[in-house]
Design an enzyme around this catalytic site. Sequence first.
Site, PDB file in Angstrom:
ATOM      1  N   HIS A  59       0.782  -1.315   0.048  1.00  0.00           N
ATOM      2  CA  HIS A  59      -0.012  -0.049  -0.085  1.00  0.00           C
ATOM      3  C   HIS A  59       0.776   1.099  -0.076  1.00  0.00           C
ATOM      4  O   HIS A  59       0.615   2.242  -0.954  1.00  0.00           O
ATOM      5  CB  HIS A  59      -0.820   0.020   1.256  1.00  0.00           C
ATOM      6  CG  HIS A  59      -1.847   1.105   1.586  1.00  0.00           C
ATOM      7  ND1 HIS A  59      -3.043   1.310   0.995  1.00  0.00           N
ATOM      8  CD2 HIS A  59      -1.566   2.341   1.836  1.00  0.00           C
ATOM      9  CE1 HIS A  59      -3.676   2.281   1.160  1.00  0.00           C
ATOM     10  NE2 HIS A  59      -2.601   3.172   1.771  1.00  0.00           N
ATOM     11  N   GLU A  60       1.842   1.452   1.284  1.00  0.00           N
ATOM     12  CA  GLU A  60       2.636   2.567   1.037  1.00  0.00           C
ATOM     13  C   GLU A  60       3.656   2.561  -0.056  1.00  0.00           C
ATOM     14  O   GLU A  60       3.916   3.697  -0.844  1.00  0.00           O
ATOM     15  CB  GLU A  60       3.716   2.457   2.129  1.00  0.00           C
ATOM     16  CG  GLU A  60       2.781   2.393   3.524  1.00  0.00           C
ATOM     17  CD  GLU A  60       1.849   3.637   3.677  1.00  0.00           C
ATOM     18  OE1 GLU A  60       1.985   4.605   3.081  1.00  0.00           O
ATOM     19  OE2 GLU A  60       0.615   3.352   4.223  1.00  0.00           O
ATOM     20  N   HIS A  67       1.636   4.468  -2.746  1.00  0.00           N
ATOM     21  CA  HIS A  67       1.731   5.871  -2.736  1.00  0.00           C
ATOM     22  C   HIS A  67       3.079   6.340  -3.191  1.00  0.00           C
ATOM     23  O   HIS A  67       3.288   7.528  -3.786  1.00  0.00           O
ATOM     24  CB  HIS A  67       1.537   6.297  -1.173  1.00  0.00           C
ATOM     25  CG  HIS A  67       0.217   6.195  -0.665  1.00  0.00           C
ATOM     26  ND1 HIS A  67      -0.796   6.834  -1.364  1.00  0.00           N
ATOM     27  CD2 HIS A  67      -0.396   5.661   0.375  1.00  0.00           C
ATOM     28  CE1 HIS A  67      -1.958   6.696  -0.299  1.00  0.00           C
ATOM     29  NE2 HIS A  67      -1.671   5.871   0.466  1.00  0.00           N
ATOM     30  N   HIS A  89       3.439   6.446  -6.876  1.00  0.00           N
ATOM     31  CA  HIS A  89       2.635   7.873  -7.317  1.00  0.00           C
ATOM     32  C   HIS A  89       3.454   9.156  -7.209  1.00  0.00           C
ATOM     33  O   HIS A  89       3.501   9.834  -8.085  1.00  0.00           O
ATOM     34  CB  HIS A  89       1.542   8.115  -6.462  1.00  0.00           C
ATOM     35  CG  HIS A  89       0.487   8.768  -7.112  1.00  0.00           C
ATOM     36  ND1 HIS A  89      -0.978   8.936  -6.329  1.00  0.00           N
ATOM     37  CD2 HIS A  89       0.147   9.141  -8.298  1.00  0.00           C
ATOM     38  CE1 HIS A  89      -1.740   9.842  -7.237  1.00  0.00           C
ATOM     39  NE2 HIS A  89      -1.071   9.943  -8.540  1.00  0.00           N
TER      40      HIS A  89
END
Length: 688
Positions: free
Chosen positions: A471-472, A475, A478
């Site tokens: 998940h991290e 980010h 991105h």
Amino acid sequence: MNPLLIFPGLPRFDAIQPEHVAPAIGQLIAENRSLIERLTAAETPATWKDFLAPMTDAGERLAYAWGIVGHLHSVNDVPAWREAYNAMLPEVSRFHAEIGQNLALFAKFKTLRESPEYALLTSAQRRIIDNDIRDFRLSGAELPDEQKPRFQEIQEELAALSAKFSENLLDATNAYGEWIEDESLLTGIPKDACQAAREAAEKDGKPGWKFTLHAPSYLPLMQYAANRDLRARMYRAYATRAAEFGKPKWDNSPLIDRLLRLRAEEARMLGYATFAEVSLVPKMAESPAQVAAFLREMAAKARPFAEKDVAELRAFASSELSLGDDASGLESWDIAYASEKLKLARYAFSDDEVKQYFPEPQVLAGLFRVIEALFGVRIETDIAPAWHPDVRFFRITREGKLIGQFYLDLYARETKRGGAWMDEAITRRKVADKHGESIQTPVAYLNCNFSGPVGNRPALFTHDDVITLFHECGHGLHHLLTQVDELAVSGIHGVEWDAVELPSQFMENFCWEWEVLQGMTRHVDSDEPLPRALFNKMLAAKNFQSGMQMLRQIEFSLFDLTLHHEFDPNANKSVLQLLDEIRREVAVIVPPEWNRFPHSFSHIFGGGYAAGYYSYKWAEVLSADVYEVFEENARTSGSVLDPVTGDKYWREILSVGGSRPALESFSAFRGREPRVDALLRHNGMIAS
Ligand SMILES: [Zn+2]
């Protein structure tokens, strides 16, 4: 030279000391202030080059230095760093508040917006100007002078009320202790939770065990305590925190009423019918009606599954746990307990068993392989000064060219903030230099709180840890894979709030792919990969009670939205009556009449989620829908790690960051607008 003032380049973590903070930040704020004064003067032309470019550069230097300080405060929270951070925090906040209220600055932005130059700028540059003007408007900059003091008054009271709401909740939570001296009452509760309760009692100088309403104490008790009266007592205490039954000074009822009235007034002053409309202006969702329709569609589709979940739970609780034998037999304080037992009966495996298959080196190699396969990049170890010996540093290249770098700080430490998060150190942008122009490559911090290695064994991660790491990293990608040249819309900058979790939740999907897990698991002792049978059990458990859980999230979201859109504090209906109506419409389990959920709904009353709680589900829909393309293409290419789809995802979603509306990026990738089906299927609510 103060190392916080050295820019550009990687942070000088080997030289930066707490005593550097005040002089560096003080100097940077002073520089920004005097620059803004010069930029807002009449003789400064309102052009990109003369006005916005220098302001961006100066702002970046402050953000860079303060970002390092904030980061060190989070990962190395020793007294000296806490002090250095807290000493400058009010200065920095004051400076940002000043900018938001600077009408001369606002006027310059509007002049630039109306100038002939605007049409000649890139779409990213135009979006930055539009975003800034929008934010000035939403902070009341365009109100007639005679209304401004009232608007300011409302802002201040809202901030104070939100802070008070959270304080009341915390005080009420802290005030309750469940003291146990009879050891038999502990039956069922895991050892570590009892140990913590024992220590809590000792700390108060009392015998026995002390359970509290804080999650690490409350949740295991509700899940595992066999004693039903104990669960009932704890549940009542928890569900009535900061309500009218307790200490009047902690009662959040009047605060809720006042917050709703003030938000409605603020919305009217800004020219909107409701606060929900204001909240949605900078978001991806277009209107409260669209969000409500979205939530109701999800609710209708989840409902049959939620009803089945409840029916199964009731049947199990009645036959196996003797908890009532009719529909009313299962009480709110039995739900978590009975669910845990049902889960265990159905899918017998433990987190600990799974953990043995996820040693850190395998997990990291597996994660990097996913990224390398999808995006055609390479991730290699790199060298840079860091803040702790456990921190590692990596570089991402494509065809030998540097794209970005990141720090990885995986283990929990006493001086480290809890949870997991991605933060930016340096953002990609085009910069002017002595060669004319060059690209500044981005750098990210990835922080987790996993258990470190013990003895000479590698660290072992739970499957949840692995999901968190992915998940991290989503980010992080991105931020790191953006191709935008303008700072304010590069990477996650300027991305709508209800779309910003798309790339992170997207990455989680790979943790549920057999293809991916096979390559990233190896039993720490036997070297065996994860057995298929164990994976199948994990997969089955993933969707356990997903219907019930989804309806619960929708109930909260719809309550929040309706409260800020249709609810009239002056009409006869109360907030609790509205919640009742929503529950009658959506919920499959209705809590007792004395449950005061709104009084502890701090997301919307104490935090920034007012008329925005739906964002969680919204972004989940987007990420599942995007991931479905990878699943579809895997049917022909044979692998979800398909570079062609990966490249398109990079191009249309990751690379463009906030430079265009999220809906445009989504549609460019998906070829249509979002649909809820993929998420429902991933949650086991549509046959695949
Ligand atoms: Zn996230």
